[in-house]
Scaffold this active site. Sequence first.
Site, PDB file in Angstrom:
ATOM      1  N   SER A   1     -11.068   1.068   3.780  1.00 39.40           N
ATOM      2  CA  SER A   1     -10.381   0.857   5.069  1.00 39.40           C
ATOM      3  C   SER A   1      -9.865   2.201   5.565  1.00 39.40           C
ATOM      4  O   SER A   1      -9.087   2.857   4.869  1.00 39.40           O
ATOM      5  CB  SER A   1      -9.180  -0.069   4.877  1.00 39.40           C
ATOM      6  OG  SER A   1      -9.596  -1.267   4.298  1.00 39.40           O
TER       7      SER A   1
ATOM      8  N   GLU B   1      -5.293   5.458   6.725  1.00 36.46           N
ATOM      9  CA  GLU B   1      -4.851   5.092   5.367  1.00 36.46           C
ATOM     10  C   GLU B   1      -5.130   6.185   4.328  1.00 36.46           C
ATOM     11  O   GLU B   1      -4.241   6.535   3.542  1.00 36.46           O
ATOM     12  CB  GLU B   1      -5.486   3.771   4.925  1.00 36.46           C
ATOM     13  CG  GLU B   1      -4.981   3.362   3.552  1.00 36.46           C
ATOM     14  CD  GLU B   1      -5.582   2.070   3.035  1.00 36.46           C
ATOM     15  OE1 GLU B   1      -5.153   1.005   3.492  1.00 36.46           O
ATOM     16  OE2 GLU B   1      -6.461   2.133   2.153  1.00 36.46           O
TER      17      GLU B   1
ATOM     18  N   ARG C   1       0.839  -1.223   0.000  1.00 40.99           N
ATOM     19  CA  ARG C   1       0.000   0.000   0.000  1.00 40.99           C
ATOM     20  C   ARG C   1       0.867   1.263   0.000  1.00 40.99           C
ATOM     21  O   ARG C   1       0.526   2.268   0.654  1.00 40.99           O
ATOM     22  CB  ARG C   1      -0.932   0.043   1.212  1.00 40.99           C
ATOM     23  CG  ARG C   1      -1.799  -1.165   1.400  1.00 40.99           C
ATOM     24  CD  ARG C   1      -2.904  -1.306   0.354  1.00 40.99           C
ATOM     25  NE  ARG C   1      -3.849  -2.321   0.776  1.00 40.99           N
ATOM     26  CZ  ARG C   1      -3.742  -3.611   0.449  1.00 40.99           C
ATOM     27  NH1 ARG C   1      -2.769  -4.032  -0.339  1.00 40.99           N
ATOM     28  NH2 ARG C   1      -4.643  -4.478   0.873  1.00 40.99           N
TER      29      ARG C   1
HETATM   30  P1  FAD Z   1      -8.174   9.784  -4.938  1.00 41.59           P
HETATM   31  O1  FAD Z   1      -8.841   9.341  -3.693  1.00 41.59           O
HETATM   32  O2  FAD Z   1      -8.787  10.915  -5.680  1.00 41.59           O
HETATM   33  O3  FAD Z   1      -6.662  10.134  -4.620  1.00 41.59           O
HETATM   34  C1  FAD Z   1      -5.910   9.279  -3.779  1.00 41.59           C
HETATM   35  C2  FAD Z   1      -4.456   9.747  -3.774  1.00 41.59           C
HETATM   36  O4  FAD Z   1      -3.896   9.549  -5.063  1.00 41.59           O
HETATM   37  C3  FAD Z   1      -4.302  11.222  -3.464  1.00 41.59           C
HETATM   38  O5  FAD Z   1      -3.146  11.368  -2.674  1.00 41.59           O
HETATM   39  C4  FAD Z   1      -4.102  11.876  -4.817  1.00 41.59           C
HETATM   40  O6  FAD Z   1      -3.289  13.032  -4.758  1.00 41.59           O
HETATM   41  C5  FAD Z   1      -3.395  10.781  -5.593  1.00 41.59           C
HETATM   42  N1  FAD Z   1      -3.755  10.791  -7.023  1.00 41.59           N
HETATM   43  C6  FAD Z   1      -4.973  10.616  -7.582  1.00 41.59           C
HETATM   44  N2  FAD Z   1      -4.890  10.666  -8.923  1.00 41.59           N
HETATM   45  C7  FAD Z   1      -3.589  10.906  -9.210  1.00 41.59           C
HETATM   46  C8  FAD Z   1      -2.865  11.085 -10.427  1.00 41.59           C
HETATM   47  N3  FAD Z   1      -3.448  11.020 -11.625  1.00 41.59           N
HETATM   48  N4  FAD Z   1      -1.539  11.350 -10.345  1.00 41.59           N
HETATM   49  C9  FAD Z   1      -0.907  11.403  -9.157  1.00 41.59           C
HETATM   50  N5  FAD Z   1      -1.543  11.237  -7.977  1.00 41.59           N
HETATM   51  C10 FAD Z   1      -2.852  10.994  -8.007  1.00 41.59           C
HETATM   52  N6  FAD Z   1      -7.709   0.471  -1.873  1.00 41.59           N
HETATM   53  C11 FAD Z   1      -6.994  -0.669  -1.992  1.00 41.59           C
HETATM   54  O7  FAD Z   1      -5.763  -0.630  -2.132  1.00 41.59           O
HETATM   55  N7  FAD Z   1      -7.601  -1.880  -1.939  1.00 41.59           N
HETATM   56  C12 FAD Z   1      -8.943  -2.017  -1.789  1.00 41.59           C
HETATM   57  O8  FAD Z   1      -9.448  -3.123  -1.783  1.00 41.59           O
HETATM   58  C13 FAD Z   1      -9.709  -0.820  -1.659  1.00 41.59           C
HETATM   59  N8  FAD Z   1     -11.046  -0.890  -1.454  1.00 41.59           N
HETATM   60  C14 FAD Z   1     -11.763   0.252  -1.292  1.00 41.59           C
HETATM   61  C15 FAD Z   1     -13.136   0.141  -1.063  1.00 41.59           C
HETATM   62  C16 FAD Z   1     -13.911   1.278  -0.904  1.00 41.59           C
HETATM   63  C17 FAD Z   1     -15.388   1.151  -0.663  1.00 41.59           C
HETATM   64  C18 FAD Z   1     -13.306   2.561  -1.000  1.00 41.59           C
HETATM   65  C19 FAD Z   1     -14.141   3.806  -0.879  1.00 41.59           C
HETATM   66  C20 FAD Z   1     -11.937   2.687  -1.201  1.00 41.59           C
HETATM   67  C21 FAD Z   1     -11.154   1.523  -1.347  1.00 41.59           C
HETATM   68  N9  FAD Z   1      -9.765   1.582  -1.551  1.00 41.59           N
HETATM   69  C22 FAD Z   1      -9.038   0.428  -1.704  1.00 41.59           C
HETATM   70  C23 FAD Z   1      -9.078   2.891  -1.637  1.00 41.59           C
HETATM   71  C24 FAD Z   1      -9.173   3.546  -3.039  1.00 41.59           C
HETATM   72  O9  FAD Z   1     -10.159   2.944  -3.815  1.00 41.59           O
HETATM   73  C25 FAD Z   1      -7.845   3.485  -3.801  1.00 41.59           C
HETATM   74  O10 FAD Z   1      -6.814   4.069  -3.065  1.00 41.59           O
HETATM   75  C26 FAD Z   1      -7.940   4.170  -5.163  1.00 41.59           C
HETATM   76  O11 FAD Z   1      -6.770   3.902  -5.903  1.00 41.59           O
HETATM   77  C27 FAD Z   1      -8.133   5.696  -5.068  1.00 41.59           C
HETATM   78  O12 FAD Z   1      -8.485   6.168  -6.358  1.00 41.59           O
HETATM   79  P2  FAD Z   1      -9.095   7.619  -6.582  1.00 41.59           P
HETATM   80  O13 FAD Z   1      -9.118   7.860  -8.053  1.00 41.59           O
HETATM   81  O14 FAD Z   1     -10.386   7.756  -5.888  1.00 41.59           O
HETATM   82  O15 FAD Z   1      -7.990   8.546  -5.901  1.00 41.59           O
HETATM   83  P1  NAP Z   2     -10.624  -9.942   5.323  1.00 43.20           P
HETATM   84  O1  NAP Z   2     -10.669 -10.950   4.236  1.00 43.20           O
HETATM   85  O2  NAP Z   2     -11.692  -9.925   6.353  1.00 43.20           O
HETATM   86  O3  NAP Z   2      -9.217 -10.027   6.042  1.00 43.20           O
HETATM   87  C1  NAP Z   2      -8.907  -9.152   7.119  1.00 43.20           C
HETATM   88  C2  NAP Z   2      -7.486  -8.706   6.988  1.00 43.20           C
HETATM   89  O4  NAP Z   2      -6.656  -9.830   7.132  1.00 43.20           O
HETATM   90  C3  NAP Z   2      -7.232  -8.073   5.655  1.00 43.20           C
HETATM   91  O5  NAP Z   2      -6.979  -6.732   5.880  1.00 43.20           O
HETATM   92  C4  NAP Z   2      -6.054  -8.842   5.071  1.00 43.20           C
HETATM   93  O6  NAP Z   2      -4.903  -8.028   4.860  1.00 43.20           O
HETATM   94  C5  NAP Z   2      -5.677  -9.846   6.132  1.00 43.20           C
HETATM   95  N1  NAP Z   2      -5.641 -11.191   5.530  1.00 43.20           N
HETATM   96  C6  NAP Z   2      -6.695 -12.037   5.345  1.00 43.20           C
HETATM   97  N2  NAP Z   2      -6.254 -13.202   4.817  1.00 43.20           N
HETATM   98  C7  NAP Z   2      -4.927 -13.077   4.652  1.00 43.20           C
HETATM   99  C8  NAP Z   2      -3.906 -13.926   4.130  1.00 43.20           C
HETATM  100  N3  NAP Z   2      -4.187 -15.163   3.701  1.00 43.20           N
HETATM  101  N4  NAP Z   2      -2.635 -13.460   4.100  1.00 43.20           N
HETATM  102  C9  NAP Z   2      -2.343 -12.224   4.525  1.00 43.20           C
HETATM  103  N5  NAP Z   2      -3.248 -11.372   5.030  1.00 43.20           N
HETATM  104  C10 NAP Z   2      -4.524 -11.794   5.093  1.00 43.20           C
HETATM  105  O7  NAP Z   2     -10.499  -8.467   4.664  1.00 43.20           O
HETATM  106  P2  NAP Z   2     -11.595  -7.462   4.134  1.00 43.20           P
HETATM  107  O8  NAP Z   2     -11.592  -6.290   5.026  1.00 43.20           O
HETATM  108  O9  NAP Z   2     -12.877  -8.176   3.845  1.00 43.20           O
HETATM  109  O10 NAP Z   2     -10.919  -7.011   2.771  1.00 43.20           O
HETATM  110  C11 NAP Z   2     -10.664  -7.963   1.759  1.00 43.20           C
HETATM  111  C12 NAP Z   2      -9.514  -7.493   0.886  1.00 43.20           C
HETATM  112  O11 NAP Z   2      -9.874  -6.249   0.261  1.00 43.20           O
HETATM  113  C13 NAP Z   2      -8.232  -7.223   1.661  1.00 43.20           C
HETATM  114  O12 NAP Z   2      -7.143  -7.610   0.878  1.00 43.20           O
HETATM  115  C14 NAP Z   2      -8.249  -5.714   1.881  1.00 43.20           C
HETATM  116  O13 NAP Z   2      -6.957  -5.157   1.939  1.00 43.20           O
HETATM  117  C15 NAP Z   2      -8.985  -5.219   0.645  1.00 43.20           C
HETATM  118  N6  NAP Z   2      -9.740  -3.990   0.974  1.00 43.20           N
HETATM  119  C16 NAP Z   2      -9.021  -2.834   1.077  1.00 43.20           C
HETATM  120  C17 NAP Z   2      -9.674  -1.641   1.341  1.00 43.20           C
HETATM  121  C18 NAP Z   2      -8.901  -0.344   1.391  1.00 43.20           C
HETATM  122  O14 NAP Z   2      -9.535   0.706   1.424  1.00 43.20           O
HETATM  123  N7  NAP Z   2      -7.601  -0.370   1.420  1.00 43.20           N
HETATM  124  C19 NAP Z   2     -11.048  -1.632   1.529  1.00 43.20           C
HETATM  125  C20 NAP Z   2     -11.722  -2.834   1.446  1.00 43.20           C
HETATM  126  C21 NAP Z   2     -11.070  -4.021   1.172  1.00 43.20           C
HETATM  127  P3  NAP Z   2      -4.683  -7.116   3.577  1.00 43.20           P
HETATM  128  O15 NAP Z   2      -5.544  -5.913   3.815  1.00 43.20           O
HETATM  129  O16 NAP Z   2      -3.218  -6.822   3.648  1.00 43.20           O
HETATM  130  O17 NAP Z   2      -5.069  -7.868   2.356  1.00 43.20           O
END
Ligand code: FAD
Ligand code: NAP
Length: 339
Positions: free
Chosen positions: A238, A334, A166
């Site tokens: 998250s 985050e 991340r």
């Molecule tokens: P923004 O929120 O608009 O921007 C995020 C950051 O990126 C800011 O710092 C911004 O300056 C920068 N940025 C945006 N566009 C550019 C560009 N073109 N050039 C340079 N910098 C830029 N993330 C995960 O990793 N895994 C997940 O499973 C995941 N699940 C999510 C679920 C939900 C319901 C939500 C709401 C979010 C989730 N996220 C997850 C977080 C998010 O979706 C990601 O971080 C996504 O990449 C953000 O995209 P955005 O276009 O909305 O960026």
């Molecule tokens: P989940 O499956 O309930 O698991 C809880 C946490 O445990 C997750 O955060 C995941 O870490 C970790 N995990 C589970 N199984 C694992 C494995 N086999 N090895 C290593 N780590 C493990 O998670 P959830 O909340 O429903 O989300 C599912 C996936 O979507 C996750 O990968 C999560 O990161 C991603 N997600 C991200 C966002 C975001 O905004 N960043 C939002 C929603 C979902 P990791 O998070 O490192 O995978």
Amino acid sequence: MQASVDWNSEQDLINTLALPSRARRVLTARNADDVLEGVALARREGLSVLPLGQGSNVVLPERLEQAVFVSNDVSIQVLDERRGSVSIRVGAGVGWHALVTQSVANGWFGLENLALIPGTVGAAPVQNIGAYGVELSAFVSAVHGVDLEDVVKRSLTINECEFAYRDSVFKNALRDRFMITAVDFVLLRQAQVNLSYPVLANRFTGDACVSPQAVCDAVVEIRQSRLPDPAVAPNAGSFFKNPVVDAPAYEALRAAYPALPGFLQPDGSYKLPAAWLIETAGLRGFTMGTAGMAEQHALVLVNLGGAVQGDVLALAEFVKEQVSSRFKVALEIEPRVYG
Ligand code: FAD
Ligand code: NAP
């Protein structure tokens, strides 16, 4: 001189937390040349530049005295096609989930575990998006854009992106300094599904052959059943990172909380699920004024209606304090907090 780019004043910014936020200027860039022109305009007005996508990983203030740059390049171009792989260049304005579904439909594989992640392709490298055991970095070959300080077009190799869990150079040395305009991917022509996360693997118990389309569909279903939809309950996914602690700290916590899950990392440390810590601290469904931790998922902070940035940060602070006093573990927000 008349600007040839879309250079608007006083625009409301969309964001999935539905926080009220307005920017002094917003530039919609079709390509890197528009970004270069926009930087010149911003400099003339003494404004710094802030790249944004769909606002799904940000906590915005009510006012941003900046020039916000967004990309509307929705092109997908095939650069090279071989037997085992395909190289594509994707505009920063393409919706991430749209890229995943289109890739799978075209027989370009690898991204299926990343289905339904909100946001744009341009933002995806910033936090090296990841889910269900797959990270974006496994499929990126180059990132193209504009260095906002030197005002030049630049392309970064995968090594220069410094991808980590991340994390990337765009959150560190190039934070606020690089506008991504396109991303190159190398995708697989032969299916190689990743079922390393049990929640996904359990869906296919007994299946000899699992297709990338089936994985993509399963990820969509799992996410829809577990995560609050931002359109219904505004949120930024998250809200806290999963904290990583060293082995002795993990053993001490396990002695006190035998049910604590922990995921061993390559360096011997342990990743702890922040959702478990928040839930065990009794904060799942906890509300504070206009913000709350979702009943559906303890790690998701939701705007209950009418919240502003300060309300969200006050709740986040309270959650951090509670988790720290109970487990002596520091949670880190985050999404990027501005202002
Ligand atoms: P923004 O929120 O608009 O921007 C995020 C950051 O990126 C800011 O710092 C911004 O300056 C920068 N940025 C945006 N566009 C550019 C560009 N073109 N050039 C340079 N910098 C830029 N993330 C995960 O990793 N895994 C997940 O499973 C995941 N699940 C999510 C679920 C939900 C319901 C939500 C709401 C979010 C989730 N996220 C997850 C977080 C998010 O979706 C990601 O971080 C996504 O990449 C953000 O995209 P955005 O276009 O909305 O960026
Ligand atoms: P989940 O499956 O309930 O698991 C809880 C946490 O445990 C997750 O955060 C995941 O870490 C970790 N995990 C589970 N199984 C694992 C494995 N086999 N090895 C290593 N780590 C493990 O998670 P959830 O909340 O429903 O989300 C599912 C996936 O979507 C996750 O990968 C999560 O990161 C991603 N997600 C991200 C966002 C975001 O905004 N960043 C939002 C929603 C979902 P990791 O998070 O490192 O995978």
